[in-house]
Design an enzyme around this catalytic site. Structure first.
Site, mmCIF file in Angstrom:
data_model
loop_
_atom_site.group_PDB
_atom_site.id
_atom_site.type_symbol
_atom_site.label_atom_id
_atom_site.label_comp_id
_atom_site.label_asym_id
_atom_site.label_seq_id
_atom_site.Cartn_x
_atom_site.Cartn_y
_atom_site.Cartn_z
ATOM 1 C CB SER A 134 62.822 47.146 -13.367
ATOM 2 O OG SER A 134 62.842 46.783 -12.016
ATOM 3 C CE1 TYR A 158 68.621 48.729 -13.629
ATOM 4 C CE2 TYR A 158 67.062 48.498 -11.814
ATOM 5 C CZ TYR A 158 67.537 48.094 -13.043
ATOM 6 O OH TYR A 158 66.916 47.050 -13.704
ATOM 7 C CE LYS A 162 66.429 48.959 -16.610
ATOM 8 N NZ LYS A 162 66.758 48.407 -17.919
HETATM 9 P P1 NAD Z 1 72.954 41.326 -17.530
HETATM 10 O O1 NAD Z 1 73.944 42.281 -16.975
HETATM 11 O O2 NAD Z 1 73.195 39.870 -17.352
HETATM 12 O O3 NAD Z 1 72.743 41.623 -19.083
HETATM 13 C C1 NAD Z 1 72.912 42.898 -19.657
HETATM 14 C C2 NAD Z 1 73.805 42.725 -20.866
HETATM 15 O O4 NAD Z 1 73.994 43.997 -21.489
HETATM 16 C C3 NAD Z 1 75.201 42.200 -20.514
HETATM 17 O O5 NAD Z 1 75.510 41.109 -21.358
HETATM 18 C C4 NAD Z 1 76.125 43.383 -20.764
HETATM 19 O O6 NAD Z 1 77.410 42.970 -21.190
HETATM 20 C C5 NAD Z 1 75.361 44.139 -21.831
HETATM 21 N N1 NAD Z 1 75.624 45.588 -21.891
HETATM 22 C C6 NAD Z 1 75.625 46.468 -20.857
HETATM 23 N N2 NAD Z 1 75.872 47.710 -21.303
HETATM 24 C C7 NAD Z 1 76.021 47.609 -22.656
HETATM 25 C C8 NAD Z 1 76.287 48.537 -23.685
HETATM 26 N N3 NAD Z 1 76.469 49.834 -23.412
HETATM 27 N N4 NAD Z 1 76.379 48.094 -24.960
HETATM 28 C C9 NAD Z 1 76.207 46.774 -25.253
HETATM 29 N N5 NAD Z 1 75.961 45.851 -24.312
HETATM 30 C C10 NAD Z 1 75.858 46.264 -23.024
HETATM 31 O O7 NAD Z 1 71.537 41.739 -16.921
HETATM 32 P P2 NAD Z 1 70.144 40.979 -17.006
HETATM 33 O O8 NAD Z 1 69.802 40.525 -15.635
HETATM 34 O O9 NAD Z 1 70.123 40.014 -18.106
HETATM 35 O O10 NAD Z 1 69.204 42.211 -17.319
HETATM 36 C C11 NAD Z 1 68.824 42.548 -18.640
HETATM 37 C C12 NAD Z 1 67.975 43.808 -18.616
HETATM 38 O O11 NAD Z 1 66.841 43.594 -17.789
HETATM 39 C C13 NAD Z 1 68.705 45.024 -18.038
HETATM 40 O O12 NAD Z 1 68.309 46.162 -18.766
HETATM 41 C C14 NAD Z 1 68.176 45.102 -16.613
HETATM 42 O O13 NAD Z 1 68.203 46.420 -16.119
HETATM 43 C C15 NAD Z 1 66.749 44.616 -16.794
HETATM 44 N N6 NAD Z 1 66.178 44.041 -15.572
HETATM 45 C C16 NAD Z 1 66.837 43.024 -14.945
HETATM 46 C C17 NAD Z 1 66.315 42.499 -13.768
HETATM 47 C C18 NAD Z 1 67.035 41.386 -13.040
HETATM 48 O O14 NAD Z 1 66.707 41.121 -11.895
HETATM 49 N N7 NAD Z 1 67.974 40.688 -13.630
HETATM 50 C C19 NAD Z 1 65.107 42.999 -13.249
HETATM 51 C C20 NAD Z 1 64.473 44.031 -13.925
HETATM 52 C C21 NAD Z 1 65.002 44.541 -15.100
HETATM 53 C C1 UD1 Z 2 66.539 44.430 -6.597
HETATM 54 C C2 UD1 Z 2 66.587 45.912 -6.830
HETATM 55 C C3 UD1 Z 2 65.616 46.264 -7.933
HETATM 56 C C4 UD1 Z 2 65.967 45.496 -9.180
HETATM 57 C C5 UD1 Z 2 65.976 44.008 -8.858
HETATM 58 C C6 UD1 Z 2 66.439 43.188 -9.996
HETATM 59 C C7 UD1 Z 2 67.250 46.914 -4.708
HETATM 60 C C8 UD1 Z 2 66.831 47.775 -3.573
HETATM 61 N N1 UD1 Z 2 66.284 46.629 -5.609
HETATM 62 O O1 UD1 Z 2 65.211 44.070 -6.237
HETATM 63 O O2 UD1 Z 2 65.662 47.647 -8.208
HETATM 64 O O3 UD1 Z 2 65.041 45.761 -10.213
HETATM 65 O O4 UD1 Z 2 66.868 43.748 -7.764
HETATM 66 O O5 UD1 Z 2 67.794 43.401 -10.263
HETATM 67 O O6 UD1 Z 2 68.410 46.515 -4.817
HETATM 68 N N2 UD1 Z 2 67.730 39.927 0.391
HETATM 69 C C9 UD1 Z 2 68.313 39.464 1.547
HETATM 70 N N3 UD1 Z 2 69.649 39.192 1.539
HETATM 71 C C10 UD1 Z 2 70.436 39.358 0.423
HETATM 72 C C11 UD1 Z 2 69.816 39.829 -0.771
HETATM 73 C C12 UD1 Z 2 68.465 40.114 -0.740
HETATM 74 O O7 UD1 Z 2 67.647 39.305 2.567
HETATM 75 O O8 UD1 Z 2 71.642 39.103 0.488
HETATM 76 C C13 UD1 Z 2 66.262 40.190 0.370
HETATM 77 C C14 UD1 Z 2 65.900 41.626 0.046
HETATM 78 O O9 UD1 Z 2 65.860 42.401 1.200
HETATM 79 C C15 UD1 Z 2 64.520 41.423 -0.619
HETATM 80 C C16 UD1 Z 2 64.640 40.056 -1.291
HETATM 81 O O10 UD1 Z 2 65.713 39.397 -0.641
HETATM 82 O O11 UD1 Z 2 63.524 41.333 0.368
HETATM 83 C C17 UD1 Z 2 64.948 40.148 -2.781
HETATM 84 O O12 UD1 Z 2 66.113 40.963 -2.972
HETATM 85 P P1 UD1 Z 2 66.814 41.130 -4.401
HETATM 86 O O13 UD1 Z 2 67.017 39.794 -5.009
HETATM 87 O O14 UD1 Z 2 68.014 41.989 -4.226
HETATM 88 O O15 UD1 Z 2 65.730 41.851 -5.280
HETATM 89 P P2 UD1 Z 2 64.925 43.233 -4.978
HETATM 90 O O16 UD1 Z 2 65.456 43.958 -3.811
HETATM 91 O O17 UD1 Z 2 63.480 42.915 -4.977
#
Ligand code: NAD
Ligand code: UD1
Length: 347
Positions: A134, A158, A162
Site C-alpha cells: 500500500s 495496519y 505491510k
Molecule cells: P478485502 O477485505 O475485500 O479482501 C481481503 C480478502 O482476504 C477477503 O476476502 C477476506 O475474507 C480474506 N482474508 C482475510 N484474512 C484472511 C485469512 N487469514 N485467510 C484467508 N483469507 C483471508 O480487501 P481488499 O480491498 O480487496 O484488499 C486486498 C489487499 O489489498 C489487502 O491485503 C489490503 O491490505 C491491500 N490493500 C487494499 C487497499 C484498499 O484500499 N482496498 C489499499 C492498499 C492495499
Molecule cells: C486509507 C488508509 C490507508 C489505506 C487506504 C486503503 C487511513 C488514515 N489511511 O487511505 O492506510 O491504505 O485507506 O484502504 O485510514 N475522507 C473524508 N471523509 C470520509 C472518508 C475519507 O473526508 O468519510 C477523506 C480522507 O480524509 C482522505 C480521503 O477522503 O483525504 C481518502 O480517504 P480514504 O478513502 O479513507 O483513503 P486514505 O485515507 O487515503
C-alpha cells in the site's frame, strides 16, 4: 495481451483473498487472460457470491477453497495437490482504525499469515509472489509525486504490518535470490467492474471515502463528513490518487507476466499519477449519479496526510502498465454497482 507461459502449461495461480474487493476483480482479469486460478479465502470480509459472479462475468471456472492462510496443513496440502506456479497474495485485514484497537489480530492475520504462506511456498518450491502492499508505506512523503525509492515508514499497526511484510520479503530474497517478488503499492483503489456485478461490499459503515459517498448518494447514510478543509491543497480538502480497480487488477496480470521473465524483488507503484480532492470526488459522484451528496466539514482525521499521489513511471517502463480509466469511469462504475446492489452481495 496474454500470458503464453500459463496458457501452455497447466500450472495455476493461487489467489489468497480472491473473494474480496480487489481479489475478485483481479480474478476476472486473470481468467480473461487465460490463467487457471485457485482462490483461498476464509470469507472473513467477503462472500462466495463474488466468485460466482466472477465466473458468470468471464464464462470461465475457478476453484475455490474456503480456508485460512494461517492453516499450515491446508496450505501444504494445497501446494502438494495442485501444480501451482505462483501466488497473488491479497488475504489480510485492512481497516486502519480497527488495526489500532486490535493490533494483535492485524499482526497475526497479516504478518503471521504471510509467514505461514511463505513457508508452504518454500517447501513446495513455489517462489513467485505478488504481494498487495500500500502507499501507506510511504508515511507522510516529503515531496510529491511519490517514487518507489522514497523512504518508508508507518504510523499505525495496519501500515506497519505491510511494511514488516515488505521487509520480510526483502530478507527472504537476500537468503535465496531465486525468489521472484512483486511489491505492488496501491494508491486509492475505487470503482467497480463495469458490469455492475462485482464491487466493494463493506461489512459496516465504510471508512473509505468512495464507498461512503456511494452510500450517501443511495440514501443509506445521511451525509458525508469531509475530514478537514484547512489542508494546504487547492480547496483545503485531502488529495489522493484514486485508481480504478480494473486498472489495478490489470497491474497484477502484468506483474505476474513480468515475474515469469525476471527474477528479483521489485516495488511498483500502482497509481494514476494525479491527485483529486475530496470535494472534487463528491462533485464527480453527484454528476455521475445525478443524486445529491450532502456533506459537512469535520475536523481532520487523525493520521491523515494532506496529499498523496504516485509517480507511476516505473510501472510503465518495467511492466508496460498504466492506468487507463479516469475519474468519470471510477464514479460511474461505483454508482452502477451501488445502485444495482444497494446491499452489496446481500441485495
Ligand atoms: P478485502 O477485505 O475485500 O479482501 C481481503 C480478502 O482476504 C477477503 O476476502 C477476506 O475474507 C480474506 N482474508 C482475510 N484474512 C484472511 C485469512 N487469514 N485467510 C484467508 N483469507 C483471508 O480487501 P481488499 O480491498 O480487496 O484488499 C486486498 C489487499 O489489498 C489487502 O491485503 C489490503 O491490505 C491491500 N490493500 C487494499 C487497499 C484498499 O484500499 N482496498 C489499499 C492498499 C492495499
Ligand atoms: C486509507 C488508509 C490507508 C489505506 C487506504 C486503503 C487511513 C488514515 N489511511 O487511505 O492506510 O491504505 O485507506 O484502504 O485510514 N475522507 C473524508 N471523509 C470520509 C472518508 C475519507 O473526508 O468519510 C477523506 C480522507 O480524509 C482522505 C480521503 O477522503 O483525504 C481518502 O480517504 P480514504 O478513502 O479513507 O483513503 P486514505 O485515507 O487515503
Amino acid at each position: 495481451m496474454s500470458s503464453n507461459l500459463s496458457k501452455n502449461t497447466t500450472k495455476k495461480i493461487l489467489v489468497t483473498g480472491g473473494a474480496g474487493y480487489i481479489g475478485s476483480h483481479t480474478c476476472v482479469e486473470l481468467l480473461n487472460d487465460g490463467h487457471e486460478i485457485i482462490v483461498l479465502d476464509n470469507l472473513s470480509n467477503s462472500s462466495e457470491e463474488s466468485l460466482k459472479r466472477v465466473q458468470e462475468i468471464t464464462g470461465k471456472t475457478l476453484e475455490f477453497v474456503k480456508g485460512d492462510i494461517r492453516d499450515h496443513k491446508l496450505l501444504n496440502s494445497l501446494f502438494s495437490n495442485h501444480e501451482i506456479a505462483s501466488v497473488i497474495h491479497f488475504a489480510g485485514l485492512k481497516a486502519v482504525g480497527e488495526s489500532v484497537s486490535m493490533p494483535l489480530a492485524y499482526y497475526d492475520n497479516n504478518v503471521n499469515g504471510t509467514l505461514v504462506l511463505l513457508e508452504a511456498m518454500k517447501q513446495a518450491n513455489v517462489k513467485t509472489l505478488v504481494f498487495s502492499s500500500s502507499a501507506t508505506v510511504y508515511g507522510d512523503p516529503a515531496s510529491l509525486p511519490i517514487s518507489e525509492d522514497f523512504p518508508t515508514s508507518a504510523t499505525n499497526p495496519y501500515g506497519r504490518s505491510k511494511l514488516m511484510i515488505e521487509e520480510i520479503l526483502q530478507d527472504l530474497h537476500v537468503s535465496d535470490n531465486s525468489w521472484r517478488i512483486a511489491l505492488l503499492r496501491y494508491f486509492n483503489p475505487v470503482g467497480a467492474h463495469p458490469s455492475g456485478r462485482i464491487g466493494e461490499d463493506p461489512n459496516d459503515i465504510p471508512n473509505n471515502l468512495m464507498p461512503y459517498i456511494a452510500q450517501v448518494a443511495i440514501g443509506k447514510l445521511d451525509k458525508l463528513s469531509v475530514f478537514g478543509n484547512d489542508y494546504p491543497t487547492h480547496d483545503g480538502t485531502g488529495v489522493r490518487d484514486y485508481i480504478h480497480v480494473v486498472d489495478l487488477s490489470l497491474g497484477h496480470v502484468r506483474a505476474i507476466e513480468k515475474l515469469q521473465k525476471t527474477a528479483g524483488i521489485h516495488a511498483w507503484n500502482l497509481g494514476v499519477g494525479k491527485g483529486y480532492s475530496v470535494l472534487e470526488m463528491v462533485a464527480a459522484f453527484e454528476q455521475a449519479s445525478q443524486q445529491p451528496v450532502p456533506y459537512q466539514f469535520a475536523p481532520r482525521r487523525s493520521g491523515d496526510i494532506a496529499a498523496c499521489y504516485a509517480n507511476p513511471e516505473k510501472a510503465l517502463n518495467e511492466l508496460g502498465w498504466k492506468a487507463e480509466k479516469g475519474v468519470d469511469d471510477m464514479v460511474s462504475d461505483s454508482w452502477r454497482w451501488q445502485s444495482v446492489n444497494p446491499n452489496g452481495y446481500h441485495s
